[in-house]
Design a protein around this motif. Sequence first.
Motif, short mmCIF file in Angstrom:
data_model
loop_
_atom_site.label_atom_id
_atom_site.label_comp_id
_atom_site.label_asym_id
_atom_site.label_seq_id
_atom_site.Cartn_x
_atom_site.Cartn_y
_atom_site.Cartn_z
N GLY A 82 -12.79 13.39 5.44
CA GLY A 82 -12.68 14.79 5.80
C GLY A 82 -11.44 15.13 6.60
N HIS A 83 -10.38 14.33 6.45
CA HIS A 83 -9.11 14.56 7.14
C HIS A 83 -7.98 14.57 6.13
CE1 HIS A 83 -10.98 13.88 11.02
NE2 HIS A 83 -11.40 12.69 10.63
N ARG A 84 -6.94 15.31 6.45
CA ARG A 84 -5.71 15.26 5.65
C ARG A 84 -4.82 14.17 6.22
NH1 ARG A 84 -3.68 19.38 1.93
NH2 ARG A 84 -2.06 17.92 2.28
N PHE A 85 -4.11 13.48 5.34
CA PHE A 85 -3.24 12.39 5.76
C PHE A 85 -1.85 12.53 5.16
CE2 PHE A 85 -7.49 10.45 5.86
CZ PHE A 85 -7.49 9.88 7.11
N ARG A 86 -0.93 11.82 5.76
CA ARG A 86 0.40 11.58 5.18
C ARG A 86 0.36 10.14 4.71
NH1 ARG A 86 5.03 9.10 7.18
NH2 ARG A 86 6.90 9.71 6.11
N GLY A 87 0.73 9.88 3.46
CA GLY A 87 0.68 8.53 2.91
C GLY A 87 2.06 7.96 2.65
N VAL A 88 2.21 6.66 2.92
CA VAL A 88 3.48 5.96 2.68
C VAL A 88 3.17 4.56 2.14
CG1 VAL A 88 5.62 5.12 3.74
CG2 VAL A 88 4.56 7.19 4.61
N HIS A 89 3.92 4.16 1.13
CA HIS A 89 3.83 2.80 0.59
C HIS A 89 4.78 1.94 1.42
CE1 HIS A 89 4.25 0.18 -3.31
NE2 HIS A 89 3.80 -0.51 -2.28
N THR A 90 4.23 1.08 2.28
CA THR A 90 5.05 0.38 3.27
C THR A 90 5.40 -1.06 2.92
OG1 THR A 90 3.08 -0.22 4.53
CG2 THR A 90 4.25 1.80 5.18
N GLU A 91 4.55 -1.75 2.19
CA GLU A 91 4.82 -3.13 1.78
C GLU A 91 4.56 -3.25 0.30
OE1 GLU A 91 2.98 -6.25 4.16
OE2 GLU A 91 2.71 -4.81 5.80
N SER A 92 5.34 -4.11 -0.38
CA SER A 92 5.22 -4.23 -1.83
C SER A 92 5.22 -5.69 -2.27
CB SER A 92 6.39 -3.50 -2.50
OG SER A 92 6.33 -3.68 -3.91
N VAL A 93 4.37 -5.98 -3.24
CA VAL A 93 4.37 -7.32 -3.83
C VAL A 93 5.69 -7.59 -4.54
CG1 VAL A 93 1.85 -7.41 -4.07
CG2 VAL A 93 3.23 -6.54 -5.96
N LEU A 94 6.38 -6.53 -4.94
CA LEU A 94 7.68 -6.70 -5.60
C LEU A 94 8.76 -7.20 -4.65
CD1 LEU A 94 7.83 -3.41 -7.71
CD2 LEU A 94 7.20 -5.71 -8.50
N ARG A 95 8.52 -7.00 -3.36
CA ARG A 95 9.51 -7.39 -2.36
C ARG A 95 8.96 -8.44 -1.40
NH1 ARG A 95 9.89 -2.36 -3.81
NH2 ARG A 95 8.76 -1.33 -2.14
N GLY A 96 8.04 -9.29 -1.91
CA GLY A 96 7.61 -10.46 -1.16
C GLY A 96 6.32 -10.36 -0.39
N SER A 97 5.69 -9.20 -0.33
CA SER A 97 4.42 -9.08 0.38
C SER A 97 3.28 -9.63 -0.49
CB SER A 97 4.14 -7.61 0.73
OG SER A 97 2.90 -7.48 1.39
N ASN A 98 2.22 -10.02 0.15
CA ASN A 98 1.03 -10.46 -0.59
C ASN A 98 0.25 -9.27 -1.15
OD1 ASN A 98 1.39 -13.23 -0.14
ND2 ASN A 98 0.42 -13.08 1.87
N TYR A 99 0.51 -8.08 -0.62
CA TYR A 99 -0.20 -6.87 -1.01
C TYR A 99 0.75 -5.70 -1.14
CZ TYR A 99 -4.09 -9.56 0.97
OH TYR A 99 -5.00 -10.53 1.25
N ASP A 100 0.29 -4.67 -1.86
CA ASP A 100 0.90 -3.36 -1.77
C ASP A 100 0.09 -2.65 -0.69
OD1 ASP A 100 3.04 -3.01 -3.78
OD2 ASP A 100 1.43 -3.70 -5.10
N VAL A 101 0.76 -2.29 0.39
CA VAL A 101 0.09 -1.68 1.53
C VAL A 101 0.44 -0.20 1.59
CG1 VAL A 101 -0.23 -1.72 4.04
CG2 VAL A 101 0.15 -3.87 2.79
N PHE A 102 -0.60 0.62 1.66
CA PHE A 102 -0.45 2.05 1.80
C PHE A 102 -0.94 2.43 3.19
CE2 PHE A 102 -1.96 1.56 -2.77
CZ PHE A 102 -0.68 1.39 -3.28
N GLU A 103 -0.11 3.15 3.93
CA GLU A 103 -0.48 3.59 5.29
C GLU A 103 -0.70 5.09 5.29
OE1 GLU A 103 2.08 2.25 8.43
OE2 GLU A 103 2.09 0.18 7.66
N PHE A 104 -1.82 5.48 5.90
CA PHE A 104 -2.22 6.89 5.95
C PHE A 104 -2.36 7.32 7.41
CE2 PHE A 104 -3.90 4.92 2.11
CZ PHE A 104 -3.27 5.69 1.16
N THR A 105 -1.56 8.33 7.78
CA THR A 105 -1.54 8.84 9.14
C THR A 105 -2.13 10.25 9.13
OG1 THR A 105 0.49 7.60 9.52
CG2 THR A 105 -0.05 9.31 11.14
N PRO A 106 -3.07 10.55 10.02
CA PRO A 106 -3.67 11.89 10.05
C PRO A 106 -2.64 12.98 10.31
CG PRO A 106 -4.87 10.39 11.51
CD PRO A 106 -3.63 9.68 11.06
N LEU A 107 -2.81 14.11 9.63
CA LEU A 107 -1.97 15.27 9.87
C LEU A 107 -2.67 16.17 10.87
CD1 LEU A 107 -0.86 16.18 6.24
CD2 LEU A 107 0.49 15.06 8.01
N GLY A 108 -1.87 16.76 11.74
CA GLY A 108 -2.38 17.74 12.69
C GLY A 108 -3.21 17.16 13.71
#
Length: 156
Positions: free
Chosen positions: A130-156
């Motif tokens: 029930g919250h709005r977020f800002r999303g960013v793809h911060t880590e990628s398996v294409l660039r050596g991470s074990n996961y694709d990590v998506f970070e979501f920060t609450p808006l407002g």
Amino acid sequence: MPDLLRKELGDFNSIVCFKSVIQGMEDALGEKATAIALTTAGRLRGKKLAEDLGLSGSLDSLDSIAAKLSLALGKEGTRLCIVHKIVSEGEVIKAYTSETVCLAGEAPNSERKCTFTMGAIWGALEQVLGHRFRGVHTESVLRGSNYDVFEFTPLG
């Protein structure tokens, strides 16, 4: 209205076709507009998925939400991605995924971001929490991470 169900082929199509859609959109619209469109489409899909799973506004733990999304989006579901875990670090929610459809077939060190898949997780989390977020793809398996990590920060 005619029956539009695919009786023989079912609900799924190939990654090759999906990637062709992405490439065609990038050729026609450019990378930035395509990323916005795919992220928005993913968010709509995620919100609908959360509704379909009965998760809207639920008080489930992030572990429970991750398990339900993993089932719906993983090998037993639509095969969009594998959701390994969703954790909270302060106000930031991090989703750890792999085998995302967006990055399938990409070369190592590619700068491609995972737009549709990130959007699907994003939309589901917004619908559930029930919250709005800002999303960013911060880590990628294409660039050596074990996961694709998506970070979501609450808006407002």
